[in-house]
Design a protein around this motif. Structure first.
Motif, PDB file in Angstrom:
ATOM      1  N   ASN A  27     -35.240  15.666  43.552  1.00  0.00           N
ATOM      2  CA  ASN A  27     -34.688  14.607  42.708  1.00  0.00           C
ATOM      3  C   ASN A  27     -33.867  13.581  43.481  1.00  0.00           C
ATOM      4  O   ASN A  27     -33.234  12.733  42.883  1.00  0.00           O
ATOM      5  N   ASP A  28     -33.876  13.671  44.794  1.00  0.00           N
ATOM      6  CA  ASP A  28     -33.110  12.731  45.615  1.00  0.00           C
ATOM      7  C   ASP A  28     -34.042  12.121  46.665  1.00  0.00           C
ATOM      8  O   ASP A  28     -34.281  12.713  47.713  1.00  0.00           O
ATOM      9  N   ASN A  29     -34.587  10.949  46.365  1.00  0.00           N
ATOM     10  CA  ASN A  29     -35.559  10.303  47.256  1.00  0.00           C
ATOM     11  C   ASN A  29     -35.001  10.023  48.645  1.00  0.00           C
ATOM     12  O   ASN A  29     -35.743   9.961  49.611  1.00  0.00           O
ATOM     13  N   ARG A  30     -33.684   9.866  48.765  1.00  0.00           N
ATOM     14  CA  ARG A  30     -33.081   9.595  50.070  1.00  0.00           C
ATOM     15  C   ARG A  30     -33.092  10.839  50.960  1.00  0.00           C
ATOM     16  O   ARG A  30     -32.975  10.732  52.167  1.00  0.00           O
ATOM     17  N   ARG A  31     -33.228  12.033  50.376  1.00  0.00           N
ATOM     18  CA  ARG A  31     -33.159  13.275  51.153  1.00  0.00           C
ATOM     19  C   ARG A  31     -34.508  13.981  51.266  1.00  0.00           C
ATOM     20  O   ARG A  31     -34.571  15.130  51.696  1.00  0.00           O
ATOM     21  N   PRO A  38     -40.452  16.018  56.551  1.00  0.00           N
ATOM     22  CA  PRO A  38     -40.065  16.453  55.199  1.00  0.00           C
ATOM     23  C   PRO A  38     -39.113  17.647  55.258  1.00  0.00           C
ATOM     24  O   PRO A  38     -39.263  18.535  56.095  1.00  0.00           O
ATOM     25  N   LEU A  39     -38.123  17.633  54.383  1.00  0.00           N
ATOM     26  CA  LEU A  39     -37.220  18.772  54.223  1.00  0.00           C
ATOM     27  C   LEU A  39     -37.839  19.686  53.178  1.00  0.00           C
ATOM     28  O   LEU A  39     -37.891  19.348  52.001  1.00  0.00           O
ATOM     29  N   LEU A  40     -38.331  20.848  53.590  1.00  0.00           N
ATOM     30  CA  LEU A  40     -39.097  21.725  52.710  1.00  0.00           C
ATOM     31  C   LEU A  40     -38.377  23.034  52.440  1.00  0.00           C
ATOM     32  O   LEU A  40     -37.507  23.454  53.193  1.00  0.00           O
TER      33      LEU A  40
END
Length: 67
Positions: A27-31, A38-40
């Protein structure tokens, strides 16, 4: 994990058990990405797919969610 299923008189199937990953911060496009990576996070979702359908070691599947 690889699985081989033999059906007598028919055929054999080579299958792979695939575990899915998703974005950690959906829900946070900046993160979503850090340093273009990608942070997975790992999920508890699994699928069994034919080995022949796997093209790359890592495949990106677009979301099919409807809002």
């Amino acid at each position: 994990m690889l699985i081989n299923i033999n059906i007598e008189g028919y055929s054999s199937f080579n299958l792979a058990l695939v575990q899915w990953y998703d974005f950690r911060y959906k829900n946070d496009n900046r993160r979503l990405y850090k340093y273009d990576c990608p942070l997975l996070q790992i999920t508890n979702a699994y699928n069994v797919v034919p080995v022949e359908s796997i093209i790359e070691l890592v495949q990106v599947v677009q979301r099919a969610e409807h809002h």
